[in-house]
Scaffold this active site. Structure first.
Site, PDB file in Angstrom:
ATOM      1  N   SER A  37      28.014  35.501  15.688  1.00 31.90           N
ATOM      2  CA  SER A  37      28.196  36.071  17.072  1.00 31.90           C
ATOM      3  C   SER A  37      29.320  37.207  16.695  1.00 31.90           C
ATOM      4  O   SER A  37      29.430  37.487  15.947  1.00 31.90           O
ATOM      5  CB  SER A  37      28.953  34.916  17.808  1.00 31.90           C
ATOM      6  OG  SER A  37      30.012  34.443  17.466  1.00 31.90           O
ATOM      7  N   CYS A 407      43.583  44.757  42.602  1.00 29.27           N
ATOM      8  CA  CYS A 407      43.648  43.581  43.323  1.00 29.27           C
ATOM      9  C   CYS A 407      44.805  42.816  43.114  1.00 29.27           C
ATOM     10  O   CYS A 407      45.674  43.164  43.964  1.00 29.27           O
ATOM     11  CB  CYS A 407      42.427  42.804  42.307  1.00 29.27           C
ATOM     12  SG  CYS A 407      41.715  41.627  43.510  1.00 29.27           S
ATOM     13  N   HIS A 533      38.106  46.474  42.992  1.00 31.74           N
ATOM     14  CA  HIS A 533      37.949  46.591  41.370  1.00 31.74           C
ATOM     15  C   HIS A 533      37.162  48.131  41.071  1.00 31.74           C
ATOM     16  O   HIS A 533      36.130  47.978  40.849  1.00 31.74           O
ATOM     17  CB  HIS A 533      37.403  45.566  40.719  1.00 31.74           C
ATOM     18  CG  HIS A 533      38.266  44.249  40.730  1.00 31.74           C
ATOM     19  ND1 HIS A 533      38.960  43.937  39.807  1.00 31.74           N
ATOM     20  CD2 HIS A 533      38.208  43.518  41.526  1.00 31.74           C
ATOM     21  CE1 HIS A 533      39.665  42.975  39.928  1.00 31.74           C
ATOM     22  NE2 HIS A 533      39.231  42.350  41.213  1.00 31.74           N
ATOM     23  N   GLU A 535      37.321  49.640  38.366  1.00 31.64           N
ATOM     24  CA  GLU A 535      36.847  49.699  37.011  1.00 31.64           C
ATOM     25  C   GLU A 535      35.311  49.451  36.919  1.00 31.64           C
ATOM     26  O   GLU A 535      34.755  49.928  35.848  1.00 31.64           O
ATOM     27  CB  GLU A 535      37.780  48.745  36.112  1.00 31.64           C
ATOM     28  CG  GLU A 535      37.509  47.266  36.198  1.00 31.64           C
ATOM     29  CD  GLU A 535      38.466  46.656  37.441  1.00 31.64           C
ATOM     30  OE1 GLU A 535      38.955  47.226  38.328  1.00 31.64           O
ATOM     31  OE2 GLU A 535      38.685  45.425  37.485  1.00 31.64           O
TER      32      GLU A 535
HETATM   33  N1  GLN Z   1      44.532  36.241  42.955  1.00 30.94           N
HETATM   34  C1  GLN Z   1      44.254  37.270  43.769  1.00 30.94           C
HETATM   35  C2  GLN Z   1      43.222  36.911  45.080  1.00 30.94           C
HETATM   36  O1  GLN Z   1      42.396  36.010  44.845  1.00 30.94           O
HETATM   37  C3  GLN Z   1      43.806  38.608  43.146  1.00 30.94           C
HETATM   38  C4  GLN Z   1      42.444  38.533  42.543  1.00 30.94           C
HETATM   39  C5  GLN Z   1      42.124  39.634  41.685  1.00 30.94           C
HETATM   40  O2  GLN Z   1      42.988  40.234  41.039  1.00 30.94           O
HETATM   41  N2  GLN Z   1      40.915  39.611  40.983  1.00 30.94           N
HETATM   42  O3  GLN Z   1      43.422  37.480  45.901  1.00 30.94           O
END
Ligand code: GLN
Length: 563
Positions: A37, A407, A533, A535
């Site tokens: 892999s 996030c 996000h 990214e």
């Molecule tokens: N733990 C946080 C939430 O659920 C942030 C989640 C994340 O960073 N993807 O809101």
């Protein structure tokens, strides 16, 4: 009467078109992997797809994952690496990130199927009585469902010329057998339109001073036992292979000698892979074998990226504060998006891994952050390392160091601000401390009723309205943007006025529910957090505006630092 007749004809035509459409006019490439892999099957698949697009063909992508989880959403990042999220909210394999970055294929929940999903459908069908009393079996019921998903993924891209299907795992694994059987059957029906590529490894044994073809021979043997005959063997290796080695593989594996192609390690960056494969004639051979016209291959834009990667004019150091840093794929899209932004600035990206659990005092933080031009706190779950992240955010805010929170990183920014600027020392996220008196980050009431873990977060694309005059608005140069989410907790609007008063800027909002999507610190060179996000949407050819702006600010900071 005439109208009725015409309507009838139209209906017949429409239904035959729909059936015909389900069968699709696409060609299919199936990519399997052998020997070991981690050969980079996803990257290679994305690279081949890129080259086909460069020759003017429309491509659809599908990743088949043999594991039994319904999706990777519930898997630990140590096990699986990053979870890649699509616009329609599917939590998918990280290879889809490669597909996104290298191709223009439309990716959705139809672009990734796991054994878990396949069995889930088959069992639901069985409960529904759809199999009319038959014994439900792997062949044909499970394999039929896999074939249906292959056609679905193709059709959801509106008439692709080529549908690329990557099968996860390594040939010989028990769990991938139904997938291999399904692609064997698929070819029976689409004989002229399928191509099997098998990716293997040709190791160099130092002690013997020899390249070894035996593992490739064995792996192909296993495939042939299942009834799959590879048309093209792609050999991962350290250096280009001598002709006689390729001829030996061709002879022992019964493929044309022009269809044994090497994929040697690249020196500088994964972005070299498509150009290297082109150099060894892979895309031309694929076109020939699939009977596709050999259009001119235009990879100018990609060559320009590789030129910049190879000739950086400066370095930018970004500190990433996370808890899964030992797993190289856990923050894959974040690293990639930073790279895209750095390449655009003709800078070499240096990542400084910062484990937020390791700080015992502020001096430790200073020591580590001294090396960084900017700090990025990526997404994450759970309280481990959270307090260390708050201390890093405080340091970045007080010392004017560019800070990008994604996030969880945005939630850290908010908690730090409320604790240290507003003076509510007990402020927290209810994820970390459910009983806190100052729940600056908390669950919406609809989330607090959810008990299942899988697929229950705020997932996928939402529209963010940007506030004019903010850093976010300047970076995006748009009034509204669509970005992808994967989280449960939200900024608590009860604190909004107090925060604004003290210099927290709400620069992006999801208006329909008044949810805060982007936060900025007013009097700071660049301190911004996004609840989404970004990214996931960055590409080498189109760096994400927030990453681009953050990396620019970090480069400026580095100039400041080093005179
Ligand atoms: N733990 C946080 C939430 O659920 C942030 C989640 C994340 O960073 N993807 O809101």
């Amino acid at each position: 009467m005439d109208i009725l007749f015409a309507q009838k004809v139209l209906k017949i035509l429409k239904s035959s078109f729909e059936n015909f459409d389900m069968e699709s006019m696409s060609k299919y490439i199936f990519m399997t992997g052998g020997v070991v892999s981690s050969l980079g099957k996803g990257l290679t698949s994305a690279s081949i797809a890129l080259l086909l697009e460069a020759r003017g063909y429309k491509v659809a992508m599908l990743k088949l994952d043999p594991y039994l989880n319904v999706d990777p959403g519930t898997m630990s990042p140590y096990q699986h690496g990053e979870v890649y999220v699509t616009d329609d909210g599917a939590e998918t394999d990280l290879d889809l990130g490669h597909y996104h970055r290298f191709t223009n294929a439309h990716l959705s929940k139809f672009s990734n199927a796991t054994s878990g999903q396949v069995y889930d459908t088959v069992i639901k069908n069985e409960r529904h009585g759809d199999y009319l009393g038959k014994t439900v079996q792997v062949i044909p019921h499970v394999t039929d469902e896999i074939k249906r998903r292959i056609l679905l993924s193709s059709n959801h891209n509106q008439n692709p010329d080529v549908t690329f299907v990557e099968i996860g795992g390594t040939v010989g694994d028990i769990e991938s057998l139904p997938f291999l059987e399904a692609i064997r059957q698929f070819r029976l029906k689409h004989a002229k339109d399928c191509l099997n590529i098998h990716l293997t490894y040709v190791p160099y044994l130092k002690a013997a001073g020899e390249l070894k073809t035996k593992p490739t021979q064995h792996s192909v043997q296993v495939l042939r036992e299942i009834g799959i005959i590879p048309d093209l063997i792609l050999c991962r290796c350290e250096d280009p292979l001598p002709q006689e080695i390729k001829e030996k593989i061709a002879l022992f594996c019964s493929v044309d000698k022009d269809a044994v192609i090497e994929e040697p390690d690249v020196k500088h960056s994964i972005y070299e892979v498509p150009l290297s494969l082109k150099h060894f004639g892979l895309d031309a051979t694929v076109c020939k074998l699939l009977d596709l016209k050999l259009n001119k291959c235009n990879v100018k834009e990609w060559e320009e990226i590789v030129r910049k990667v190879k000739n950086p004019k400066k370095t930018v150091s970004i500190g990433i504060v996370g808890k899964y840093l030992q797993h190289q794929d856990a923050y894959k899209s974040v690293f990639e998006a930073l790279t895209h932004a750095a390449v655009q600035q003709e800078a070499k990206l240096k990542i400084v891994s910062i484990d937020s659990e390791k700080f015992s005092n502020d001096q430790d933080i200073e020591e580590k952050i001294k090396e960084c031009d900017g700090i990025l706190i990526p997404g994450g779950f759970g309280e481990r390392g959270f307090e260390g992240k708050i201390r890093v955010a405080k340091y970045a805010r007080e010392n004017n160091i560019p800070y990008f929170g994604i996030c969880l990183g945005m939630q850290v920014l908010a908690v730090e601000f409320v604790r240290n600027v507003l003076g509510h020392s007990d402020a927290n996220s209810t994820e970390m401390e459910p009983e806190t008196n100052t729940p600056i980050i908390s669950l919406l009431s609809e989330q607090s009723r959810v008990t299942d873990l899988g697929g229950t977060m705020r997932l996928g694309a939402y529209t963010t309205h940007l506030t004019k005059g903010t850093k976010a608005h300047k970076a995006y140069k748009e009034n509204t943007v669509s970005e992808r989410h994967r989280h449960r907790y939200e900024f608590n609007n009860a604190y909004i006025d107090e925060c604004k008063e003290k210099g927290l800027v709400i620069s992006g909002q999801y208006k329909e529910k008044s949810l805060c999507e982007i936060l900025e610190i007013k009097d700071h060179p660049w301190m911004l957090g996004s609840q989404f996000h970004p990214e996931f949407k960055s590409k080498p050819t189109k760096p994400h505006p927030l990453f681009a702006d953050f990396v620019k600010a970090s480069i400026n900071n580095s100039k400041g630092n080093h005179g």
